[in-house]
Write a protein that holds these residues in place. Structure first.
Motif, short mmCIF file in Angstrom:
data_model
loop_
_atom_site.label_atom_id
_atom_site.label_comp_id
_atom_site.label_asym_id
_atom_site.label_seq_id
_atom_site.Cartn_x
_atom_site.Cartn_y
_atom_site.Cartn_z
N SER A 195 6.75 -30.78 3.56
CA SER A 195 6.40 -30.20 2.27
C SER A 195 5.61 -28.91 2.40
N LEU A 196 6.05 -28.03 3.28
CA LEU A 196 5.40 -26.73 3.45
C LEU A 196 6.43 -25.62 3.38
N THR A 197 6.21 -24.68 2.46
CA THR A 197 7.06 -23.50 2.31
C THR A 197 6.32 -22.30 2.88
N ILE A 198 7.01 -21.49 3.66
CA ILE A 198 6.39 -20.36 4.36
C ILE A 198 7.03 -19.05 3.91
N ILE A 199 6.21 -18.12 3.44
CA ILE A 199 6.69 -16.80 3.02
C ILE A 199 6.59 -15.85 4.20
N ASP A 201 1.62 -17.97 2.32
CA ASP A 201 2.11 -16.61 2.54
C ASP A 201 1.64 -16.12 3.90
N LEU A 202 2.59 -15.89 4.81
CA LEU A 202 2.28 -15.34 6.12
C LEU A 202 2.73 -13.89 6.25
N SER A 203 3.04 -13.24 5.14
CA SER A 203 3.56 -11.87 5.20
C SER A 203 2.46 -10.82 5.21
#
Length: 341
Positions: A91-95, A181-183
């Motif tokens: 359940s982790l979404t990464i940008i 958000d990793l951007s």
């Protein structure tokens, strides 16, 4: 169109619909998603049309593996490596920043980033593999309404508007994924979920959280940051445990049927309430998170219900995700701020 209900052993037929540019809802461990081939712009546009979703609200791209993400992103930093190893599938979404032209602006909301998730549901992972391409998957509901945790919720909102739904029973978590958000220079949680800030910090160190409501002229980087979300037809009032006696007394004076969405412990104190107008959140924040959207949808089936008293929890851990969704469903309205006391 006729909306077909596919069983888990009918994934070949479901994947054929996606390959043909049609929409098929699919199960995940969080909520049901509305699937379209992420590389087919015409299909993705149908998602916005079916949901009534604003076109600047970006979509999460669901993938079967990390290798797929690497085909589309400009960089895959070490923090992404660590997070995917720790939490995917999950359940982790990464940008992440995209390669130029990786996806159409219909997918990204016009941004140069995209949000990726590898869901923890084998049926959907198999569906994506059969299609052979990533799948966009916002929640499979009418935009602004509570997210679906059962196939019947999908059908209630979207029957006749989509080609099908893969029915794999109730979802497990019940709240949408955490979005990080990793951007940018500092990892930032844009939407809380079952993977908590503490969980993430244990893997990659200190991060920030920013769940602010995006302004009208801003493009959100993640779903749930700008538009009305999770709202049933009735007005929801966030109600603290200690306020339920006064809240129920006030609700009884309003001369309209009202619903109570609370734990068994709270509900046990009001045996006079009709069973139809009571919905149990179970006995903990875990069960409450699982049942929140189902409860809001339950009261949506009762048009006479004009207000809902919904129990609040501490914003620690999973409570941050629960309260994020509850606050949006209530339009930030607390019982003590209604003038009812």
């Amino acid at each position: 169109m006729e909306t077909k209900v596919f069983q888990p052993d009918q994934l070949t037929a479901a994947a054929a619909e996606l390959a043909a540019g049609e929409l098929v809802a699919f199960p995940t461990e969080t909520v049901y998603g509305l699937g379209a081939d992420a590389t087919n712009e015409a299909a993705v546009k149908k998602v916005y049309q079916a949901k009534g979703r604003p076109s600047d609200n970006p979509l999460i791209v669901h993938v079967a593996d990390v290798a797929t993400v690497k085909k589309y992103v400009a960089t895959f930093p070490e923090k992404a490596v660590k997070l995917t190893q720790a939490f995917w599938p999950g359940s982790l979404t990464i940008i992440l920043p995209l390669k130029p032209g990786a996806f159409s602006k219909t997918v990204t909301g016009g941004l140069n980033t995209a949000a990726f998730r590898n869901p923890r549901n084998q049926v959907t992972l198999d569906l994506i593999k059969k299609l052979g391409r990533p799948v966009v998957g916002p929640s499979a509901n009418t935009s602004g309404k509570p997210s679906p945790t059962l196939a019947k919720h999908v059908l209630h909102d979207l029957a006749g508007k989509i080609a099908g739904v893969v029915d794999d029973g109730p979802t497990g978590v019940g709240l949408e994924s955490t979005v990080i958000d990793l951007s940018g220079p500092t990892p930032t949680i844009l939407r809380p979920g079952a993977v908590t800030k503490a969980d993430i910090e244990a893997v990659i160190g200190s991060i920030t959280a920013d769940h602010h409501q995006v302004k009208a002229d801003e493009v959100p980087k993640a779903p749930g940051m700008k538009y009305k979300h999770y709202a049933p037809n009735a007005q929801v009032y966030m109600t603290a445990d200690a306020d339920f006696p006064a809240a129920i007394a006030w609700a009884k004076t309003q001369q309209v049927p009202f619903g109570v969405l609370a734990t068994d412990e709270i509900l046990a104190g009001y045996p006079e309430l009709e069973p139809t107008y009571r919905f149990s959140l179970g006995d903990s924040i875990v069960t409450a998170s699982h049942h929140l959207f189902d409860g809001l949808r339950h009261f949506d089936q009762l048009p006479e219900v004009k207000l809902i008293l919904a129990q609040t929890f501490s914003v620690q851990g999973l409570g941050a995700a629960y309260m994020n969704r509850l606050a949006k469903s209530a339009g930030q309205q607390h019982f003590e701020k209604t003038g009812g006391k």
